[in-house]
Scaffold this motif. Structure first.
Motif: not given
Length: 366
Positions: A361-365, A11-13, A335-340, A291-294
């Motif tokens: 999505l609300d965090t926009k990060h 997810l990326s916003a 940017p940071v994405i929720l990857e899994e 960018f970061g992943t978590y």
């Protein structure tokens, strides 16, 4: 965690653009970053993606084509998949009989590359077909876990028995072998706009499936962050245009880590105390980590708390984890994405997934 039993999403916003210009001249069709948002050809690029580590393992082009068609119909813009699959030489006969995809064969301290029709040509097809359907690919170079020939194959064949898992990050012979494979993959696809980003490793930790962490990889030793720095610098030297990320789970190393009560004892939280080896806040500031992943699996991370009658809330913990990474992203201006992410049980998925996705999505990060 390998996403075998969970539906997983990237997810990326897009956030508001921050002042500043791109650090380098970006070829057309390559994804870049500006502040805390992704861009594609100068425009904000927000996306929902899919983890399909298994896609290069498909044995027919028709199956690959159908998978990408389904992704496109679902609005998927980014695919994350494995750029690795290694086997021991003793497994080769079985692999040839079954049609298994494999890229490396280990018979000694030197692996042999398979760039044939049962090897990297299948990955070629995945990358090419992704572009046909307008999908960008995040490609991971290796795995922290045993599955699909990860770090411990390198350790077993090069360093030998009796070593801890973290020698993967420090042994010069292992690093050279890893970089040899990385160079092969990067050089093969570095001119392709179908690549979204290179991922250094899936879920790097001080420990693995079979091997424990050693005393040289404990909280504060910076073994994993130093490896992230070394490898991201190396990849950027090969390919200055594609993005690079860690592939990490997003563990923190906070000065005052979170604690929780378990069986009457106040326990230091592994996800926040640096034991895993990552330092998410610090790792995100590395110059060539774009960018970061978590990742997010509280049911398995807190199985001792997620029990009937417990006041532990999987949903609420996940919302807090998302917020923590959004704060880190804002500080780093990346940017940071929720990857899994994943939970078990249909009711959980129905109730929790929308909550997590909306928060991301609300965090926009996200």
């Amino acid at each position: 965690m390998l996403a075998l039993q969970f539906v997983t999403l990237l997810l990326s916003a897009a956030a508001l653009a921050f002042p500043g210009s791109s650090k380098r001249s970006i070829p057309r069709g390559f994804v870049s970053t500006r502040g805390s948002q992704f861009e594609l050809d100068g425009k904000p690029f927000a996306f929902v993606g899919a983890n399909s580590y298994w896609l290069p393992l498909l044995t027919t082009n028709d199956d690959v084509e159908k998978t990408f068609k389904s992704m496109q119909q679902a609005g998927i813009k980014v695919l994350r998949t494995w750029g690795f699959n290694a086997i021991n030489g003793s497994e080769l006969v079985g692999a040839l009989e079954s049609g298994l995809t494999y890229y490396q064969v280990w018979n000694s301290s030197e692996w042999t590359l398979n760039d044939g029709p049962q090897g990297l040509q299948r990955l070629d097809n995945v990358i090419e077909t992704a572009g046909k359907y307008g999908i960008k690919v995040i490609l991971a170079f290796t795995n922290n876990w045993v599955g699909y020939g990860g770090a411990e194959l390198y350790i077993n064949w090069i360093a030998g028995a009796g070593n801890t898992h973290d020698v993967f990050f420090t042994d010069p012979r292992i690093i050279a072998s890893y970089q040899k494979y990385v160079r092969t993959i990067v050089n093969r696809y570095k001119n392709s706009p179908n690549i979204f980003a290179w991922e250094l490793m899936n879920e790097a930790r001080c420990l693995g499936d079979m091997l424990p962490a050693g005393p040289n990889c404990v909280a504060g030793t910076n073994v994993v962050p130093k490896w992230y720095r070394q490898q991201s610098d190396f990849v950027k030297s090969l390919d200055p245009h594609h993005l690079i990320t860690t592939g990490g789970e997003g563990h923190f190393f906070w000065k005052n880590p979170v604690k929780y009560w378990f069986n009457g004892t106040l326990v230091s939280d592994y996800n926040f105390n640096g034991q895993a080896g990552e330092d998410f806040d610090k790792d995100l500031l590395l110059p060539n980590i774009d960018f970061g992943t978590y990742h997010l699996y509280p049911q398995s991370w807190y199985s001792n708390l997620d029990t009937p009658g417990s006041n532990f809330s999987v949903e609420q913990w996940g919302l807090g984890w998302i917020d923590d990474h959004a704060i880190s992203a804002k500080k780093a201006n990346k940017p940071v994405i929720l990857e899994e992410f994943g939970v078990g049980g249909l009711d959980n998925k129905t109730n929790i997934y929308p909550s997590w996705v909306q928060r991301a999505l609300d965090t926009k990060h996200a």
